[in-house]
Design an enzyme around this catalytic site. Structure first.
Site, PDB file in Angstrom:
ATOM      1  CB  SER A  74      -0.965  -0.030   1.185  1.00  0.00           C
ATOM      2  OG  SER A  74      -1.847   1.055   1.148  1.00  0.00           O
ATOM      3  CG  ASP A 112      -4.044   3.579  -0.593  1.00  0.00           C
ATOM      4  OD1 ASP A 112      -4.732   3.155  -1.552  1.00  0.00           O
ATOM      5  OD2 ASP A 112      -4.158   3.128   0.555  1.00  0.00           O
ATOM      6  CG  ASP A 168      -3.714  -1.308  -1.385  1.00  0.00           C
ATOM      7  OD1 ASP A 168      -3.689  -0.114  -1.019  1.00  0.00           O
ATOM      8  OD2 ASP A 168      -4.034  -2.240  -0.612  1.00  0.00           O
ATOM      9  CG  ASP A 179      -6.861  -0.316   0.766  1.00  0.00           C
ATOM     10  OD1 ASP A 179      -6.139   0.681   0.584  1.00  0.00           O
ATOM     11  OD2 ASP A 179      -6.639  -1.156   1.664  1.00  0.00           O
TER      12      ASP A 179
END
Length: 457
Positions: free
Chosen positions: A98, A244, A246, A248
């Protein structure tokens, strides 16, 4: 037995070559399969330079355990969540760090139905088996196949949350931060265009690039926000969205280039869902909550507090049937998305709300930010977090009208409140202060609390 220090409260995260490498990733994946008894596991990865090798190692460990691996390739964490539920797989693993530094990587893991692993049982057992290496003999039948239908199904799921014909013309700037968001966003944008949504997009840092030439994408850090804010102003956009690594988490900017603090996005999304489902339950974390609670109560819903962290928010949604849950850190969870978090669904819901209300994002949040000023999360590195918490409690407990220990220490002082908690993932104490209509109360409280927290005696 080799102790594995890459296991955190509810996922795996560690320094490459020190805490995490390909052999460790393989062992964790094999332990995951044996502990959970999985036959089919969905696996994806972010664009970090180290992710592909770790991804291959994870797949190798799963195949050794006789698992059929559904290979998503490059994708966001929420695509792994969705695919785990959609394909009725027994679990899912995303290789991602992340927003962590370049020399880190990690694994996010879920069970069947994209349910979070239990920190007290599942993760403890997986860690112990991965450390011991006492695996069962290799099982035949393990194989890898591409999950070709996954992205299309995910896009349909994301768009099912909004009424596309209700959208009004809008220009939106999106900053993928060279993370995983770009290709997935393109699929969503193409589907919106096919349905004649009157939207135009300006894309920046759009191509996935594991070297992160524009810095690691983490818009939660104030120093990372101006690049998106300035681009919104330069483009004359109605809205800015940044993700960000990834994706999520998504972060919003209004047409004035102002960053929208996460707790006010939670309030807006609570409003959206209470209009769609009368009397619904809305889950929030304890850090900053007055704005959310006022909106939910006024609109006839029920506010439910849960501990900070994705495992706890997701479980709260599952336990209560809440339609939505949000954290001030920009994680947003949706009952009808396997109770998982998404960085794409929130901005879609916000543009629908803007369209229905005929209002700018600035219009929607300005009064709320005036009504409930807050400090933003302030992090402290201290030698003894317990002693710091004790000092704060001693100074304020007698004045407090209410105390809550759901997650760290929360004290309600009547016209302002504080939450002070130890991080689940880093050696930090995190402070949040909020007030009612008086920002000076926030400023004064933060300075006094700073002195108490940082005191050496």
């Amino acid at each position: 037995m080799t102790a594995l220090t890459c296991f955190k409260a509810y996922d795996v995260r560690g320094r490459l070559g020190v805490e995490l490498d390909e052999d460790v990733a393989r062992r964790i994946a094999r332990a995951f399969a044996e502990v959970l008894g999985t036959g089919h596991v969905v696996v994806g990865h972010d664009p970090r330079a180290s992710s592909l090798a770790l991804f291959d190692a994870v797949k190798r460990g799963l195949v050794e355990a006789g698992v059929e691996v559904l290979d998503l390739g490059l994708c966001g964490t929420e695509e792994m969540y969705h695919a785990t539920a959609y394909f009725e797989a027994d679990g899912g693993i995303e290789v991602t760090a992340s927003h962590n530094p370049m020399d880190y990587n990690g694994l996010k893991m879920v069970k069947a139905g994209a349910a979070p692993l239990d920190p007290a049982t599942d993760i403890v057992k997986i860690k112990a088996l991965a450390e011991s290496g006492q695996f069962k003999p290799e099982k035949p039948g393990g194989n890898i196949r591409p999950a070709k239908a996954a992205r299309g199904a995910y896009v349909r799921a994301a768009l099912s949350f909004i009424d596309v014909p209700a959208l009004r013309p809008m220009k939106i700037l999106v900053n993928a931060g060279n993370g995983a968001a770009g290709p997935t966003f393109d699929a969503i944008a193409a589907a919106l265009a096919k349905r004649r949504a009157p939207l135009s997009f300006i894309c920046m840092n759009h191509e996935p690039d594991g070297s992160f030439p524009n810095g690691i994408p983490n818009p939660l850090l104030p120093e990372n926000r101006p690049v998106t804010a300035n681009a919104v102003l330069a483009a004359g956009a109605d809205l800015g969205v940044a993700w960000d690594g990834d994706f999520d988490r998504c972060f919003l900017f209004d047409h004035l280039g102002r960053f929208v603090p996460g707790e006010f996005v939670v309030g807006l999304l609570a409003e959206v869902f209470l209009a769609k489902e009368k009397g619904a339950k809305i889950v929030h974390d304890p850090r900053v909550m007055w704005n959310t609670k006022e909106i939910v109560t006024r609109l006839g819903g029920t506010a439910v507090m849960a501990r900070t962290g994705h495992a706890y928010l997701k479980q709260a949604l599952r336990d209560t049937g809440a339609v939505y849950g949000g954290e001030m850190s920009a994680h947003h969870y949706f009952r009808d998305f396997a109770c998982c978090d998404s960085g794409m669904i929130p901005w879609l819901l916000i543009i629908e709300l803007m369209s229905r209300r005929g209002a700018s994002l600035a219009d929607l949040i300005s009064e709320r930010m005036t009504a409930f000023p807050s400090s933003g999360e302030i992090n402290f590195r201290v030698d003894d977090s317990g002693a710091a918490l004790t000092r704060v409690l001693a100074a304020y407990e007698k004045q407090a009208v209410a105390r809550d220990d759901t997650d760290g220490l929360s004290l309600d002082m009547g016209d302002w409140r504080l939450n002070l908690r130890a991080s689940n993932t880093e050696p930090l104490l995190r402070l949040n202060v909020e007030a009612q209509r008086d920002p000076s109360l926030v400023a004064v409280a933060v300075e006094r609390l700073r002195m108490l927290i940082e005191a050496t005696a």
